[in-house]
Design an enzyme around this catalytic site. Structure first.
Site, PDB file in Angstrom:
ATOM      1  N   LYS A 213       3.607 -15.273   3.806  1.00 12.54           N
ATOM      2  CA  LYS A 213       3.469 -16.031   2.241  1.00 12.54           C
ATOM      3  C   LYS A 213       4.749 -16.362   1.904  1.00 12.54           C
ATOM      4  O   LYS A 213       5.238 -16.113   0.763  1.00 12.54           O
ATOM      5  CB  LYS A 213       2.681 -15.290   1.455  1.00 12.54           C
ATOM      6  CG  LYS A 213       2.338 -15.939   0.184  1.00 12.54           C
ATOM      7  CD  LYS A 213       1.188 -16.735   0.149  1.00 12.54           C
ATOM      8  CE  LYS A 213       1.143 -17.364  -1.173  1.00 12.54           C
ATOM      9  NZ  LYS A 213       0.037 -18.426  -1.312  1.00 12.54           N
TER      10      LYS A 213
ATOM     11  N   TYR B 105       0.903  -1.305  -0.141  1.00  9.92           N
ATOM     12  CA  TYR B 105       0.036  -0.155  -0.007  1.00  9.92           C
ATOM     13  C   TYR B 105       1.021   1.389  -0.026  1.00  9.92           C
ATOM     14  O   TYR B 105       0.239   2.392  -0.380  1.00  9.92           O
ATOM     15  CB  TYR B 105      -0.834   0.192   1.187  1.00  9.92           C
ATOM     16  CG  TYR B 105      -1.996  -1.230   1.141  1.00  9.92           C
ATOM     17  CD1 TYR B 105      -2.168  -1.918   0.301  1.00  9.92           C
ATOM     18  CD2 TYR B 105      -3.027  -1.099   2.151  1.00  9.92           C
ATOM     19  CE1 TYR B 105      -3.079  -3.041   0.325  1.00  9.92           C
ATOM     20  CE2 TYR B 105      -3.918  -2.119   2.193  1.00  9.92           C
ATOM     21  CZ  TYR B 105      -4.098  -3.116   1.113  1.00  9.92           C
ATOM     22  OH  TYR B 105      -4.888  -3.989   1.308  1.00  9.92           O
TER      23      TYR B 105
ATOM     24  N   ASP C 204     -11.458  -8.191   7.599  1.00 14.05           N
ATOM     25  CA  ASP C 204     -12.653  -8.175   7.157  1.00 14.05           C
ATOM     26  C   ASP C 204     -13.444  -9.638   7.208  1.00 14.05           C
ATOM     27  O   ASP C 204     -14.567  -9.727   7.373  1.00 14.05           O
ATOM     28  CB  ASP C 204     -12.708  -7.831   5.733  1.00 14.05           C
ATOM     29  CG  ASP C 204     -13.037  -6.208   5.405  1.00 14.05           C
ATOM     30  OD1 ASP C 204     -12.561  -5.380   6.334  1.00 14.05           O
ATOM     31  OD2 ASP C 204     -13.688  -5.731   4.552  1.00 14.05           O
TER      32      ASP C 204
ATOM     33  N   ASP D 275      -3.160 -17.892   3.045  1.00 17.41           N
ATOM     34  CA  ASP D 275      -4.287 -18.497   2.171  1.00 17.41           C
ATOM     35  C   ASP D 275      -5.082 -19.514   3.144  1.00 17.41           C
ATOM     36  O   ASP D 275      -5.986 -19.768   3.375  1.00 17.41           O
ATOM     37  CB  ASP D 275      -3.965 -19.049   0.936  1.00 17.41           C
ATOM     38  CG  ASP D 275      -2.490 -19.725   0.851  1.00 17.41           C
ATOM     39  OD1 ASP D 275      -1.840 -19.320   1.413  1.00 17.41           O
ATOM     40  OD2 ASP D 275      -2.600 -20.021  -0.141  1.00 17.41           O
TER      41      ASP D 275
ATOM     42  N   ASP E 199      -5.492  -6.226   6.285  1.00 17.42           N
ATOM     43  CA  ASP E 199      -6.644  -5.715   5.469  1.00 17.42           C
ATOM     44  C   ASP E 199      -7.683  -6.699   5.265  1.00 17.42           C
ATOM     45  O   ASP E 199      -9.106  -6.642   5.714  1.00 17.42           O
ATOM     46  CB  ASP E 199      -6.240  -4.884   4.235  1.00 17.42           C
ATOM     47  CG  ASP E 199      -7.380  -3.996   3.899  1.00 17.42           C
ATOM     48  OD1 ASP E 199      -8.266  -3.723   4.556  1.00 17.42           O
ATOM     49  OD2 ASP E 199      -7.287  -3.315   2.583  1.00 17.42           O
TER      50      ASP E 199
END
Ligand code: NAD
Length: 363
Positions: free
Chosen positions: A196, A146, A256, A228, A252
Site C-alpha cells: 500500500k 499486530y 480469509d 485493495d 490476515d
C-alpha cells in the site's frame, strides 16, 4: 525407529474436533512410514485461560519448547464469551501472538488450493476458477501492526484514545521476501508483492527491499499490486496469482478472502515457519457457531499435518499422500456441511466420518 515429538494444542471451539482427525491421520502415516510421533497434549487459548489463568501457560510453553514441531488447533471465543477475560489476556493477545514471538515464526504459508474437480465448491462463476486454483499466500507473521507498540489513554480533552504502531525494519522485510522468492523459484517464477505504498511508508520501504532482493532472483517476474486492488483482482481473476507475499495484516485479511473463494475457511491449512521451531494451524478461527456439533471440516487441520510432514520432518512423499487422500475423498463426492453443494451432488459427512474416509483412503 525415527521418532519426533509433537506438541498438540487442541485449542477452542471446533479445535478438539478437527485436531482429533488430524492426529489420527498423523498416527496412520507414522505407522506406515515407520516413524513414531510422540504426541504431547497441552492446553492453549481460551480453554487454557479458564483452566490456568493464562492462554499460554508456562507448562504449555515447556511442552512446546521441548517438541520438534507444534500442531495447533484454532483458538478464540465468541465476542460475548471473550468479555470474561481481560483484553490483554484474551486468546490471541495472551496466547497466539506470544507464541509467534517466542518461536519467531515469521513466515506463514497459506496454500489456496482447489483442484479442477472441486472447482464447483467455489462461489465464483465457473469460468473464474476453471482448471482450479493453486496459490500460495506468504504472510509476514511477527511484525507490523499486530506486534507494534500500543498505548491507550485519554486526550487532553478527556476522550479515550488508542495508538497502535505499524513498524518494520529492513531485516524483517528482507527475511519474508527471501522466503517468497525461494518459493516462486520452486513454482511458476511469478511473485505478486502486495503493498500500500501510495499511503503507507512501511510499504515504500517494502518496495525498496523487493527491488534489492529481486536482483538475486532475475528469473522471477515480480508484479506489484496494491492491497485493495489485490482484493478485487483475487475475485475477478484469481488464476493470475501463483505466489503472493505481503505484510502481516494484509495477509490476515486476504487469506480469509481466499478461503471465501475456495468455498470455505475449512479448506485453509497453514504452516508458521520459525527460525528454529515451526507450528502448524488452520488459517481460520475456532468457529464458535458450529463448535460441538461434529460438522466442522477437518481438511484445514489435516492439511496442516501434511505441511508439518513436509516442512518439519522432511517427509514430502507422505505429505503428498495426505493431500491425495483428501482430494480423493472430495473427488468421490464426499464433503462436510460447510461445502454443501446446492445441487445436492455431494454426500455430506460429519467431521469424524470424513476422517474415517481419509484413513480408509490412506490404507
Ligand atoms: P472463524 O474463522 O472461526 O469462522 C468464520 C466462519 O467460517 C464461521 O461461519 C465458521 O463456522 C466457518 N468455519 C471456520 N472454520 C471452519 C471449518 N473448519 N469447517 C467449517 N466451517 C468453518 O472466524 P470468527 O467466527 O470470526 O472467529 C471465531 C474465533 O476465532 C474468534 O475468537 C477469533 O478471534 C478466533 N480466531 C483465531 C484464529 C487462530 O487461532 N489462528 C484465527 C482467526 C480467528
Amino acid at each position: 525407529m525415527t521418532e519426533y515429538s509433537v506438541a498438540v494444542l487442541e485449542g477452542d471451539g471446533i479445535g478438539p474436533e478437527i485436531t482429533a482427525e488430524a492426529v489420527r491421520v498423523l498416527e496412520r502415516i507414522g505407522e506406515q512410514a515407520g516413524v513414531r510421533f510422540d504426541l504431547r497434549y497441552a492446553p492453549f487459548g481460551g480453554a487454557a485461560w479458564f483452566e490456568t489463568g493464562s492462554a499460554f501457560p508456562e507448562a504449555t510453553q515447556a511442552v512446546c519448547d521441548g517438541a520438534d514441531a507444534i500442531l495447533k488447533g484454532p483458538i478464540g471465543l465468541g465476542t460475548e464469551a471473550s468479555k470474561q477475560i481481560p483484553p490483554e489476556e484474551q486468546p490471541e493477545r495472551g496466547g497466539l501472538l506470544p507464541m509467534r514471538r517466542r518461536y519467531n515464526t515469521f513466515a506463514n504459508f497459506r496454500p489456496v488450493y482447489l483442484p479442477p474437480e472441486l472447482a464447483h465448491f467455489s462461489p465464483l462463476k465457473p469460468d473464474r476458477v476453471e482448471g482450479g486454483l493453486d496459490i500460495i499466500i506468504i504472510r509476514e507473521l511477527v511484525g507490523g501492526l499486530y506486534f507494534g507498540a500500543k498505548e491507550k489513554g485519554f486526550t487532553d480533552h478527556g476522550l479515550r484514545y488508542v495508538n497502535e504502531t505499524l513498524s518494520y525494519n529492513e531485516h524483517e522485510i528482507r527475511s519474508i521476501l527471501v522466503v517468497a522468492f525461494e518459493e516462486a523459484m520452486k513454482r511458476r517464477r511469478l511473485l505478486h508483492s502486495v503493498h500500500k505504498s501510495n499511503v503507507l511508508m512501511s510499504s515504500v520501504l517494502w518496495n525498496d527491499i523487493v527491488d534489492e532482493v529481486a536482483k538475486d532472483y532475475p528469473e522471477v517476474e515480480v508484479r506489484h499490486v496494491i492491497v485493495d486492488a489485490a482484493a478485487t483482482a483475487m475475485i475477478l481473476n484469481p488464476r493470475q496469482f501463483d505466489v503472493m507475499v505481503m505484510e502481516n495484516m494484509f495477509g490476515d485479511i486476504l487469506s480469509d478472502l481466499a478461503g471465501g473463494i475456495l468455498g470455505s475457511l475449512g479448506l485453509m491449512p497453514s504452516a508458521c515457519i520459525g527460525t528454529e521451531k515451526s507450528y502448524y494451524e488452520p488459517s481460520h478461527g475456532s468457529a464458535p457457531d458450529i463448535a460441538g456439533k461434529g460438522i466442522a471440516n477437518p481438511y484445514s487441520m489435516i492439511g496442516s499435518v501434511a505441511l508439518m510432514l513436509e516442512k518439519s520432518f522432511n517427509m514430502p512423499g507422505e505429505a503428498q499422500r495426505v493431500w491425495d487422500a483428501m482430494r480423493k475423498v472430495f473427488g468421490a463426492g464426499i464433503t462436510t456441511a460447510d461445502l454443501r453443494d446446492p445441487e445436492g451432488r455431494c454426500t455430506v459427512l460429519t467431521t469424524r466420518e470424513f476422517g474415517d474416509k481419509v484413513l480408509e483412503t490412506l490404507g
